[in-house]
Motif scaffolding. Structure first.
Motif, short mmCIF file in Angstrom:
data_model
loop_
_atom_site.label_atom_id
_atom_site.label_comp_id
_atom_site.label_asym_id
_atom_site.label_seq_id
_atom_site.Cartn_x
_atom_site.Cartn_y
_atom_site.Cartn_z
N GLN A 463 0.83 -1.21 0.00
CA GLN A 463 0.00 0.00 0.00
C GLN A 463 0.87 1.26 0.00
O GLN A 463 0.60 2.22 0.72
CB GLN A 463 -0.97 -0.01 1.19
CG GLN A 463 -2.02 -1.13 1.09
CD GLN A 463 -3.00 -1.11 2.24
OE1 GLN A 463 -2.69 -1.57 3.34
NE2 GLN A 463 -4.20 -0.57 2.00
N HIS A 464 1.90 1.22 -0.81
CA HIS A 464 2.78 2.37 -1.03
C HIS A 464 2.77 2.71 -2.52
O HIS A 464 2.90 1.81 -3.36
CB HIS A 464 4.21 2.07 -0.58
CG HIS A 464 4.42 2.18 0.90
ND1 HIS A 464 3.73 1.41 1.81
CD2 HIS A 464 5.25 3.00 1.63
CE1 HIS A 464 4.12 1.72 3.04
NE2 HIS A 464 5.03 2.68 2.96
N LYS A 465 2.63 3.97 -2.81
CA LYS A 465 2.57 4.43 -4.20
C LYS A 465 3.79 5.28 -4.52
O LYS A 465 4.11 6.23 -3.78
CB LYS A 465 1.30 5.25 -4.43
CG LYS A 465 1.17 5.82 -5.84
CD LYS A 465 -0.09 6.67 -5.98
CE LYS A 465 -0.19 7.26 -7.38
NZ LYS A 465 -1.42 8.09 -7.51
N ILE A 479 10.65 8.60 -3.35
CA ILE A 479 9.65 9.18 -2.44
C ILE A 479 8.32 8.51 -2.79
O ILE A 479 7.84 8.59 -3.92
CB ILE A 479 9.54 10.71 -2.63
CG1 ILE A 479 10.92 11.37 -2.60
CG2 ILE A 479 8.61 11.29 -1.57
CD1 ILE A 479 11.69 11.15 -1.34
N CYS A 480 7.77 7.82 -1.81
CA CYS A 480 6.49 7.16 -2.06
C CYS A 480 5.47 7.56 -0.99
O CYS A 480 5.83 8.04 0.09
CB CYS A 480 6.64 5.64 -2.14
SG CYS A 480 7.44 4.89 -0.71
N LEU A 481 4.22 7.35 -1.33
CA LEU A 481 3.13 7.74 -0.44
C LEU A 481 2.55 6.50 0.23
O LEU A 481 2.14 5.55 -0.45
CB LEU A 481 2.03 8.45 -1.25
CG LEU A 481 0.83 8.98 -0.45
CD1 LEU A 481 1.25 10.09 0.48
CD2 LEU A 481 -0.26 9.46 -1.41
N ASP A 485 -1.72 5.87 5.85
CA ASP A 485 -1.76 7.08 6.69
C ASP A 485 -1.49 8.35 5.89
O ASP A 485 -1.36 9.44 6.46
CB ASP A 485 -0.78 6.96 7.85
CG ASP A 485 0.65 6.70 7.39
OD1 ASP A 485 0.95 6.96 6.20
OD2 ASP A 485 1.47 6.23 8.20
N ASN A 486 -1.35 8.19 4.56
CA ASN A 486 -1.21 9.34 3.66
C ASN A 486 0.02 10.20 3.96
O ASN A 486 -0.01 11.41 3.83
CB ASN A 486 -2.47 10.21 3.71
CG ASN A 486 -2.66 11.03 2.44
OD1 ASN A 486 -2.35 10.55 1.35
ND2 ASN A 486 -3.14 12.25 2.58
N ARG A 487 1.13 9.55 4.34
CA ARG A 487 2.36 10.29 4.57
C ARG A 487 3.44 9.83 3.60
O ARG A 487 3.41 8.70 3.10
CB ARG A 487 2.85 10.10 6.01
CG ARG A 487 3.20 8.67 6.37
CD ARG A 487 3.62 8.54 7.82
NE ARG A 487 3.92 7.15 8.17
CZ ARG A 487 5.10 6.56 7.97
NH1 ARG A 487 6.09 7.25 7.43
NH2 ARG A 487 5.28 5.29 8.29
N GLU A 488 4.39 10.71 3.32
CA GLU A 488 5.47 10.38 2.40
C GLU A 488 6.56 9.59 3.11
O GLU A 488 6.87 9.83 4.28
CB GLU A 488 6.05 11.64 1.76
CG GLU A 488 5.13 12.27 0.73
CD GLU A 488 5.85 13.33 -0.11
OE1 GLU A 488 6.95 13.77 0.31
OE2 GLU A 488 5.32 13.72 -1.17
N VAL A 489 7.13 8.61 2.38
CA VAL A 489 8.19 7.77 2.90
C VAL A 489 9.37 7.83 1.94
O VAL A 489 9.19 7.81 0.72
CB VAL A 489 7.70 6.30 3.05
CG1 VAL A 489 8.83 5.41 3.56
CG2 VAL A 489 6.50 6.24 3.98
#
Length: 730
Positions: A463-465, A479-481, A485-489
């Motif tokens: 579940q990372h975009k 950089i993925c979303l 929790d709608n935060r950048e990783v």
């Protein structure tokens, strides 16, 4: 319901009720009409216009109400009014009645059906809007379905009534003419001896040949339309020309050569296509090395002291290339030349439905097979040009092992390569947008693979975009979303491997110039015979789908080659009913037919029989006691709907079920087949045993238990006899 609908429905119900209550159907049979033939003929002679009008009105009523008897009415028209008069009356009456039936269906049912099934009908509506006229004409010309069903079904669509009218008038005319002629001949029959008259025999021969003649006529009409503006060569250089030497192209050429056709195969890159050079073969060679690396870690389980082995990554990748080289002769130019195939190296360009240009030379062929394959999808993620991404095409060029490998994609390719690189020593992070890997498989199978990947050390980012790539102070990062929790990783890496699917190669060889249609998913559109809009141009493999497997390409190739060479006499519809596939992770996941999530989505009832491989003797001996065999069957029956196998050698074990489904035998036959002990294949027999145990006749077994107790004799046996007797009384 508004007044118009209510009134129409009342009239229809009144007329239908009258028909059945007064048993009017008794008059719509050949015997009854034959008995009245003399009187009817006299009436026609005395009042031809009145008789014709009454016949016309009755015919319209029968077809408008979708009553049985339209075919008989057509025969009667020929018997009473002759070939010309009967054809005119029956043709116009049938079209008017059919149009009234269509309009009634439209008024009463269309709004309700469209609102209730709007999503399911969306594609049908688009198809009707685009080519509804052609579809209706084909149905009218070749009566596959009863005409009254066509009338009612077309009423549920948005096909204009005017279009329905004139296409029905034209499409039903040949059939009407043949039936009227048969009726004319029957009307002249005075005795049983007349049955053998040449005219009557000829009329019935025409009736039998009507579907064949109509189909051929329809094909000629379509061909004239699609080939309009193209000049067909008077003579051809070859029977078949194949573009692309991957699995589909090689098998197409092989089949053509085997039946002594003149065939040319054109390849612009490497013989063997993706499977040999960048897909199946190199990936399985890499997996074999990765498996050994993992086996070394299990040495203590097999009675050895700890074994350490240092991976020579460059040597591993060199071995991959050696394996490819060892298999290359199977797909080589030399081999196919010896088989009778003319092989040309160069870039093909289709210049007409029958000609292809290569290396400045124009070649002509009766039929063409497009087998141009597909390529890895490279998405337009911002910054991707900064990181030189790897794909399944160029990952094999690596000789230095990436310390940190980022894999985008959770399908079979992504999972296989992520596990292989992790086991060979890379630190792998796998990114997937959905909530699990292998989304097409059952949850249970997906979880087994994810657990294995995690146990190997792969970091799963579900579940990372992917949002963008960056290079910060020489450090590559994604950089993925996080969609939860709608935060950048931020995920740092040394190399990134894209495993996000494949895109069909539909450009660059003339498809656009010929107007070959492309589906919404980017694949070349073909029909059930694998033909494009041109009946002599076929497509196979990844370029058309729907399955992107080497074995499916080879399967399609037989149909394309045979239809291309012999389609003028007999064509074969491609059969997709039993398509197996496997993901070669550890554990392997093999599948054929339905799995549980597919059955639920499609609303198909099923039963599940399951056997855990952890109970299998051979699996325990091999330290491979994990996984399962799951079989879906028709409720109450042993007919197999689908099978999923998770475990070692799943790709081999599934073959028994592929054969069972292909040839129509069920779990009882699997259970009755001797399997060698101890083998992994015994799992197939044991799951069949689980099905049998669940469907054992409990009542019969209780009686058998009593029978055997009685056979023991003695007082206890006598008591059992009394029990049986009392059961009978009850």
């Amino acid at each position: 319901m508004d007044k118009r609908k209510s009134a129409l429905l009342a009239i229809i119900l009144l007329l239908l009720t009258s028909f059945f209550v007064f048993d009017l159907g008794q008059y719509l049979n050949l015997a009854s009409l034959k008995a009245q033939q003399a009187a009817l003929n006299a009436q026609v002679l005395a009042n031809p216009w009145l008789s014709g009008g009454l016949f016309f009105a009755l015919y319209v009523l029968v077809t408008a109400l979708s009553l049985p008897g339209a075919a008989l009415m057509t025969l009667v028209g020929g018997a009473l009014f002759g070939l010309l008069g009967g054809t005119l009356l029956a043709s116009f009456a049938s079209t008017l009645g059919a149009t009234l039936a269509m309009l009634s269906s439209r008024l009463l049912l269309r709004d309700w059906v469209q609102s209730k099934f709007s999503q399911r009908l969306a594609g049908i509506n688009q198809g009707i809007e685009r080519e509804g006229g052609s579809y209706l004409f084909a149905l009218r010309l070749v009566p596959v379905f009863p005409f009254f069903l066509i009338n009612l079904a077309m009423g549920l669509t948005k096909l204009p009534a005017r279009t329905f009218w004139w296409i029905s008038q034209l499409g039903m005319l040949p059939g009407t003419l043949v039936f009227v002629n048969a009726g004319r001949e029957l009307g002249q029959l005075d005795s049983l001896a007349g049955i053998l008259s040449p005219g009557l025999i000829g009329a019935f021969v025409l009736l039998g040949l009507l579907p064949i003649i109509s189909r051929k006529l329809l094909e000629l009409v379509k061909a004239r339309k699609v080939y309009a503006g193209w000049q067909k060569p008077k003579r051809f250089d070859r029977n078949l020309l194949v573009i692309g030497a991957g699995s589909g192209g090689l098998v197409s050429a092989y089949i053509a050569a085997a039946v002594k056709a003149k065939v040319t195969l054109i390849e612009k890159h490497k013989m063997g296509g993706d499977c040999l050079n960048t897909g199946c073969v190199p990936s399985k060679a890499l997996l074999r090395s990765a498996k050994l690396a993992n086996e070394l870690k299990k040495a203590e389980q097999l009675g050895f002291k700890p074994i350490t082995g240092e991976v020579d990554f460059a040597a591993v990748m060199q071995r991959v290339q050696r394996v490819v080289a060892d298999i290359e002769p199977h797909d080589s130019i030399e081999r196919y030349t010896q088989l009778g195939v003319e092989v040309l190296e160069g870039e093909a360009k289709i210049t007409s439905p029958w000609t292809v240009e290569v290396n400045g030379q124009s070649l002509s062929a009766r039929s063409i097979v497009i087998a141009t394959g597909a390529r890895p999808l490279v998405p337009k993620i911002p910054g991707i040009e900064l990181v030189a991404p790897l794909t399944s095409d160029n990952v094999w060029d690596l000789r230095e092992q990436p310390k940190r490998l980022l894999v985008l994609g959770g399908g079979p390719i992504g999972c296989e390569l992520a596990q292989a690189f992790q086991r060979l020593g890379s630190a792998v992070t796998q990114v997937e947008m959905t909530e699990r890997l292998l989304i097409r498989e059952d949850q249970e199978a997906s979880e087994a693979v994810m657990a294995s990947l995690r146990a190997d050390g792969v970091e799963l980012r579900l579940q990372h975009k992917a949002v963008r790539f960056e290079v910060v102070e020489g450090q590559r990062q994604l950089i993925c979303l996080n969609l939860v929790d709608n935060r950048e990783v931020v995920l740092p890496f040394d190399q990134v491997l894209l495993a996000l699917g494949r895109v069909a190669n539909v450009k660059g060889f003339g498809a656009e110039e010929l107007g070959l249609e492309v589906r919404n998913n980017g694949t070349l559109e073909t029909n059930e015979f694998l033909a494009t809009r041109f009946p002599n141009i076929f497509a196979v493999g990844d370029v058309t789908g729907p399955f992107q497997f080497t074995h499916t390409s080879a399967h399609q190739a037989w149909y394309a080659a045979v239809n291309g060479l012999f389609g003028g006499f007999k064509r074969f519809k491609v059969d997709y009913r039993v398509i197996p596939w496997a993901t070669f992770t550890d554990p392997e996941v093999a599948r054929v037919g339905l799995n549980e999530q597919d059955a639920k989505d499609q609303g198909i009832a099923y039963e599940v029989s399951r056997f855990g491989i952890d109970e299998l003797d051979r699996a325990i001996a091999d330290e491979a006691a994990h996984g399962y065999v799951k079989v879906l069957t028709v409720p109450g029956k042993d007919r197999i709907l689908g099978v999923t196998i998770v475990g070692e050698h799943a790709g081999e074990l599934i073959a028994e079920y592929v054969a069972a489904m292909k040839h129509g035998y069920g779990l009882n036959k699997v259970l009755g087949t001797i399997h060698i002990y101890p083998t992994m294949a015994e799992a197939n027999k044991y799951v069949a045993g689980e099905w049998k145990r669940a469907h054992a006749p409990a009542s019969a077994l209780r009686w058998l238990a009593r029978f055997h107790q009685w056979r023991l004799g003695g007082a206890e046996g006598a008591g059992s006899t009394q029990l049986i007797a009392s059961d009978k009384v009850v």
